[in-house]
Design an enzyme around this catalytic site. Structure first.
Site, PDB file in Angstrom:
ATOM      1  N   SER A 124       0.835  -1.211   0.000  1.00 15.61           N
ATOM      2  CA  SER A 124       0.000   0.000   0.000  1.00 15.61           C
ATOM      3  C   SER A 124       0.861   1.249   0.000  1.00 15.61           C
ATOM      4  O   SER A 124       1.971   1.272   0.560  1.00 15.61           O
ATOM      5  CB  SER A 124      -0.878  -0.012   1.255  1.00 15.61           C
ATOM      6  OG  SER A 124      -1.474   1.247   1.484  1.00 15.61           O
ATOM      7  N   TYR A 148      -2.059   0.180  10.259  1.00 15.77           N
ATOM      8  CA  TYR A 148      -2.251  -0.534   8.992  1.00 15.77           C
ATOM      9  C   TYR A 148      -1.019  -0.394   8.104  1.00 15.77           C
ATOM     10  O   TYR A 148      -0.463  -1.382   7.601  1.00 15.77           O
ATOM     11  CB  TYR A 148      -3.488   0.001   8.265  1.00 15.77           C
ATOM     12  CG  TYR A 148      -3.580  -0.442   6.835  1.00 15.77           C
ATOM     13  CD1 TYR A 148      -3.815  -1.777   6.511  1.00 15.77           C
ATOM     14  CD2 TYR A 148      -3.418   0.467   5.787  1.00 15.77           C
ATOM     15  CE1 TYR A 148      -3.887  -2.192   5.187  1.00 15.77           C
ATOM     16  CE2 TYR A 148      -3.499   0.063   4.465  1.00 15.77           C
ATOM     17  CZ  TYR A 148      -3.729  -1.267   4.172  1.00 15.77           C
ATOM     18  OH  TYR A 148      -3.791  -1.669   2.867  1.00 15.77           O
ATOM     19  N   LYS A 152       1.901  -3.276   6.764  1.00 17.59           N
ATOM     20  CA  LYS A 152       2.312  -3.481   5.371  1.00 17.59           C
ATOM     21  C   LYS A 152       3.827  -3.334   5.229  1.00 17.59           C
ATOM     22  O   LYS A 152       4.478  -4.130   4.543  1.00 17.59           O
ATOM     23  CB  LYS A 152       1.590  -2.488   4.449  1.00 17.59           C
ATOM     24  CG  LYS A 152       0.113  -2.767   4.254  1.00 17.59           C
ATOM     25  CD  LYS A 152      -0.117  -4.066   3.519  1.00 17.59           C
ATOM     26  CE  LYS A 152      -1.578  -4.274   3.161  1.00 17.59           C
ATOM     27  NZ  LYS A 152      -1.816  -5.583   2.495  1.00 17.59           N
TER      28      LYS A 152
END
Length: 332
Positions: A124, A148, A152
């Site tokens: 991402s 988040y 990643k």
């Protein structure tokens, strides 16, 4: 090739499955259905002409993954499975580290046991954090602002270390920007469980009367119209990027991080205007205070994808909105 897709019934995984199947690959889908629907499986069958092989399974179940690898002679894995709500990741970080990082380690252990060493990882643009310059290129510092994004980046670091430890591994990390839109058939698209976290499905629900209005968090940013600007990319462009990455990873060992974006920033008002045209509807909106952690603007430099993969996005914002609305109408 026999290709395992984790999170294969999710938004991006299901669209990638259609393109891979059209290319003649055998796809094997794994999904725990925590943020996807089982009916996507039959819709995929309609699109590609046959029912894909599917296992309802969690990637943290290494033993089950081992049996899937043994049964299907997997050649390559595309790892989509992961939780993706930025807000939830901040309030429940252990859940995100367990699922996103722990699940990836479990998958890698199963791959290692099966001697499968080709992987495309769904990463991402959140790994970049606050822009030190724009557009983001792959050399931009990676300082994610939320849990988040940190999960990643941690998986990317694990993959980078793995490729250094064993030069037989071929790994491509695709750093997505903002996927929107839907398959042209209208059979699959973005259909989150519960309240949508992303802009497009929220706008669809406002247009159809399921939600009363769209909240716009901040209209006083230093952008062209005061609203946040993002690099929205059609999900089918993104799916086609995986086919391009598949060809690349088969020929290039090592670790490679590559942006998938359009290189164009669209504001919230840009997207609303395009959607109103597509749906022939007015989107009721209310301006709210800025949210903590939101960036004013970010977008990709996608030259590396063009140079290494021979890929670039080709669908514009109008196509994104038309296809997203078409899917929403069909499922409503």
């Amino acid at each position: 090739m026999n290709i395992l897709l984790t999170g294969g019934l999710g938004f991006i995984g299901s669209h990638a499955a259609t393109v891979l199947a059209e290319q003649g690959h055998q796809i094997i889908l794994v999904d725990n259905l925590c943020n996807s629907q089982i009916e996507v499986l039959s819709h995929l069958g309609q699109i590609i002409g046959k029912q894909p092989i599917f296992y309802e399974a969690d990637v943290r179940n290494t033993n089950l993954l081992n049996s899937i690898f043994q049964k299907h002679s997997i050649d390559l894995v595309i790892h989509f499975a992961g939780l993706k709500s930025v807000a939830e990741s901040v309030t429940n970080p252990l859940k995100y580290y367990d699922n996103n990082v722990g699940g990836s380690i479990s998958l890698l252990e199963a791959m290692q046991g099966a001697k499968v060493n080709k992987l495309i990882f769904s990463s991402s643009a959140t790994v970049y954090g606050v822009p030190q310059y724009l557009p983001y290129d792959e050399s931009h510092p990676t300082v994610p602002m939320n849990t988040y994004g940190k999960t990643k980046l941690q998986v990317e670091e694990i993959l980078r270390d793995l490729s250094h430890a064993d030069p037989d591994w071929s790994i491509v990390c695709l750093r997505y920007f903002n996927p929107v839109g839907a398959h042209e058939s209208g059979l699959i698209g973005e259909h989150p469980r519960g309240m949508p976290n992303n802009l497009m499905p929220y706008v669809c629900q406002v247009a159809s009367g399921k939600l009363p209005h769209l909240n716009i968090f901040g209209d006083d940013y230093e952008t062209k119209d005061g609203t946040g600007e993002r690099d929205y990319i059609h999900v089918m462009d993104l799916a086609e990027g995986h086919v391009a990455a598949l060809n690349f990873v088969n020929q290039h060992p090592g670790f490679h991080a590559i942006n998938l974006g359009t290189g164009v920033s669209y504001s919230v008002y840009d997207l609303i205007g395009a959607f109103e045209q597509a749906a022939n509807s007015t989107i009721v909106r209310k301006v709210q205070p800025r949210r903590s952690g939101d960036l004013a603007i970010y977008y990709a430099k996608a030259d590396k994808a063009k140079n290494l993969l021979g890929w670039q996005a080709k669908r514009d914002l109008q196509v994104m909105c038309k296809s997203g609305w078409n899917f929403h109408k069909q499922k409503s």
